[in-house]
Design a protein around this motif. Sequence first.
Motif, PDB file in Angstrom:
ATOM      1  N   ASP A  27      -7.280   8.427  12.929  1.00  0.00           N
ATOM      2  CA  ASP A  27      -8.533   8.450  13.677  1.00  0.00           C
ATOM      3  C   ASP A  27      -9.676   7.944  12.818  1.00  0.00           C
ATOM      4  N   PRO A  28     -10.485   7.046  13.365  1.00  0.00           N
ATOM      5  CA  PRO A  28     -11.675   6.652  12.623  1.00  0.00           C
ATOM      6  C   PRO A  28     -12.670   7.814  12.561  1.00  0.00           C
ATOM      7  N   LYS A  29     -13.601   7.668  11.674  1.00  0.00           N
ATOM      8  CA  LYS A  29     -14.589   8.717  11.429  1.00  0.00           C
ATOM      9  C   LYS A  29     -15.467   8.942  12.648  1.00  0.00           C
ATOM     10  N   TYR A  30     -15.799   7.877  13.322  1.00  0.00           N
ATOM     11  CA  TYR A  30     -16.689   7.980  14.474  1.00  0.00           C
ATOM     12  C   TYR A  30     -15.924   7.746  15.761  1.00  0.00           C
ATOM     13  N   ASN A  31     -16.622   7.884  16.841  1.00  0.00           N
ATOM     14  CA  ASN A  31     -16.012   7.707  18.152  1.00  0.00           C
ATOM     15  C   ASN A  31     -16.735   6.575  18.873  1.00  0.00           C
ATOM     16  N   PRO A  32     -16.461   5.336  18.478  1.00  0.00           N
ATOM     17  CA  PRO A  32     -17.222   4.204  19.004  1.00  0.00           C
ATOM     18  C   PRO A  32     -16.909   3.940  20.472  1.00  0.00           C
ATOM     19  N   PRO A  33     -17.869   3.356  21.189  1.00  0.00           N
ATOM     20  CA  PRO A  33     -17.647   3.019  22.597  1.00  0.00           C
ATOM     21  C   PRO A  33     -16.542   1.977  22.751  1.00  0.00           C
ATOM     22  N   ALA A  34     -16.027   1.860  23.963  1.00  0.00           N
ATOM     23  CA  ALA A  34     -14.874   0.992  24.223  1.00  0.00           C
ATOM     24  C   ALA A  34     -15.172  -0.485  23.978  1.00  0.00           C
ATOM     25  N   SER A  41     -10.054  -3.085   9.446  1.00  0.00           N
ATOM     26  CA  SER A  41      -9.401  -2.066   8.615  1.00  0.00           C
ATOM     27  C   SER A  41      -9.489  -0.674   9.229  1.00  0.00           C
ATOM     28  N   GLY A  42      -9.344  -0.588  10.549  1.00  0.00           N
ATOM     29  CA  GLY A  42      -9.324   0.701  11.213  1.00  0.00           C
ATOM     30  C   GLY A  42     -10.669   1.128  11.772  1.00  0.00           C
ATOM     31  N   TYR A  43     -11.728   0.406  11.453  1.00  0.00           N
ATOM     32  CA  TYR A  43     -13.049   0.737  11.987  1.00  0.00           C
ATOM     33  C   TYR A  43     -13.404  -0.257  13.083  1.00  0.00           C
ATOM     34  N   MET A  44     -13.750   0.296  14.225  1.00  0.00           N
ATOM     35  CA  MET A  44     -13.981  -0.566  15.370  1.00  0.00           C
ATOM     36  C   MET A  44     -15.411  -1.104  15.361  1.00  0.00           C
ATOM     37  N   HIS A  45     -15.505  -2.428  15.413  1.00  0.00           N
ATOM     38  CA  HIS A  45     -16.795  -3.114  15.452  1.00  0.00           C
ATOM     39  C   HIS A  45     -16.956  -3.781  16.802  1.00  0.00           C
ATOM     40  N   LYS A  46     -18.181  -3.951  17.213  1.00  0.00           N
ATOM     41  CA  LYS A  46     -18.444  -4.674  18.448  1.00  0.00           C
ATOM     42  C   LYS A  46     -18.384  -6.168  18.145  1.00  0.00           C
ATOM     43  N   SER A  47     -18.039  -6.977  19.165  1.00  0.00           N
ATOM     44  CA  SER A  47     -18.002  -8.417  18.955  1.00  0.00           C
ATOM     45  C   SER A  47     -19.409  -8.910  18.618  1.00  0.00           C
ATOM     46  N   GLY A  48     -19.485  -9.982  17.876  1.00  0.00           N
ATOM     47  CA  GLY A  48     -20.771 -10.495  17.417  1.00  0.00           C
ATOM     48  C   GLY A  48     -21.192  -9.859  16.113  1.00  0.00           C
ATOM     49  N   LEU A  49     -20.235  -9.255  15.424  1.00  0.00           N
ATOM     50  CA  LEU A  49     -20.535  -8.493  14.219  1.00  0.00           C
ATOM     51  C   LEU A  49     -21.105  -9.337  13.097  1.00  0.00           C
ATOM     52  N   ASN A  50     -20.899 -10.664  13.183  1.00  0.00           N
ATOM     53  CA  ASN A  50     -21.433 -11.506  12.118  1.00  0.00           C
ATOM     54  C   ASN A  50     -22.918 -11.804  12.296  1.00  0.00           C
ATOM     55  N   ASN A  55     -27.127  -8.609  17.453  1.00  0.00           N
ATOM     56  CA  ASN A  55     -26.216  -7.922  18.371  1.00  0.00           C
ATOM     57  C   ASN A  55     -26.104  -6.409  18.191  1.00  0.00           C
ATOM     58  N   CYS A  56     -26.541  -5.886  17.089  1.00  0.00           N
ATOM     59  CA  CYS A  56     -26.277  -4.481  16.807  1.00  0.00           C
ATOM     60  C   CYS A  56     -27.539  -3.629  16.705  1.00  0.00           C
ATOM     61  N   VAL A  57     -28.692  -4.284  16.553  1.00  0.00           N
ATOM     62  CA  VAL A  57     -29.924  -3.531  16.282  1.00  0.00           C
ATOM     63  C   VAL A  57     -30.330  -2.611  17.434  1.00  0.00           C
ATOM     64  N   SER A  58     -29.946  -2.968  18.660  1.00  0.00           N
ATOM     65  CA  SER A  58     -30.398  -2.173  19.801  1.00  0.00           C
ATOM     66  C   SER A  58     -29.884  -0.742  19.733  1.00  0.00           C
ATOM     67  N   CYS A  59     -28.732  -0.538  19.123  1.00  0.00           N
ATOM     68  CA  CYS A  59     -28.197   0.821  19.004  1.00  0.00           C
ATOM     69  C   CYS A  59     -28.174   1.314  17.560  1.00  0.00           C
ATOM     70  N   HIS A  60     -27.845   0.418  16.639  1.00  0.00           N
ATOM     71  CA  HIS A  60     -27.694   0.855  15.245  1.00  0.00           C
ATOM     72  C   HIS A  60     -29.009   0.802  14.480  1.00  0.00           C
ATOM     73  N   GLY A  61     -30.101   0.485  15.180  1.00  0.00           N
ATOM     74  CA  GLY A  61     -31.414   0.526  14.557  1.00  0.00           C
ATOM     75  C   GLY A  61     -31.856  -0.838  14.071  1.00  0.00           C
ATOM     76  N   SER A  68     -30.023   4.961  17.171  1.00  0.00           N
ATOM     77  CA  SER A  68     -29.636   6.052  18.066  1.00  0.00           C
ATOM     78  C   SER A  68     -28.187   6.486  17.853  1.00  0.00           C
ATOM     79  N   THR A  69     -27.389   5.673  17.147  1.00  0.00           N
ATOM     80  CA  THR A  69     -25.980   6.021  16.968  1.00  0.00           C
ATOM     81  C   THR A  69     -25.769   6.924  15.750  1.00  0.00           C
ATOM     82  N   GLY A  70     -26.661   6.861  14.790  1.00  0.00           N
ATOM     83  CA  GLY A  70     -26.472   7.613  13.554  1.00  0.00           C
ATOM     84  C   GLY A  70     -25.419   7.006  12.643  1.00  0.00           C
TER      85      GLY A  70
END
Length: 81
Positions: A27-34, A41-50, A55-61, A68-70
């Motif tokens: 199990d990964p440490k967090y519970n990421p959305p689908a 390496s076992g950690y789920m990233h959203k597409s557009g991670l590069n 692509n990520c600032v809206s939730c990850h700050g 808002s995700t912490g």
Amino acid sequence: MKISVSVKLSLAVALVALFIGCENTSDPKYNPPADHTINQSGYMHKSGLNQPLTNCVSCHGADLKGGSTGVSCFECHGTKW
Ligand code: HEC
Ligand code: HEC
């Protein structure tokens, strides 16, 4: 008869322990959305991670430090963005 019952019991306990142990390691440490479908390496990233600043600032700050995700990108990555 008593012995075989206790053998069965300890077997059951061992199986449960094994199951929980496996769950913890896979199990990964967090519970990421689908929509986090990119496995790194076992950690789920959203597409557009590069392009996280797009692509990520809206939730990850805005600073990618969690928002808002912490979940801060920098707890696993150096401050590369
Ligand atoms: C719509 C909101 C949202 C967006 C956009 C978003 N995330 Fe997430 N992300 C989350 C949530 C919610 C979690 C889970 C937080 C928790 O479990 O405490 C998470 C968790 C994660 C994790 C931890 C996953 C794990 O398996 O431990 C990673 C890595 C991650 N996101 C990467 C990204 C990347 C890269 C992007 C941009 C491409 C992104 N996220 C965009 C909401 C989002
Ligand atoms: C819980 C740990 C964790 C978190 C949080 C996390 N990552 Fe990752 N990420 C990894 C791992 C592990 C890899 C694969 C190994 C590597 O390349 O460092 C990876 C790989 C990547 C890659 C591809 C390889 C590279 O280094 O360019 C990108 C891009 C990336 N992550 C972006 C992000 C972004 C953006 C966030 C925050 C939204 C984030 N990650 C949050 C663990 C994490």
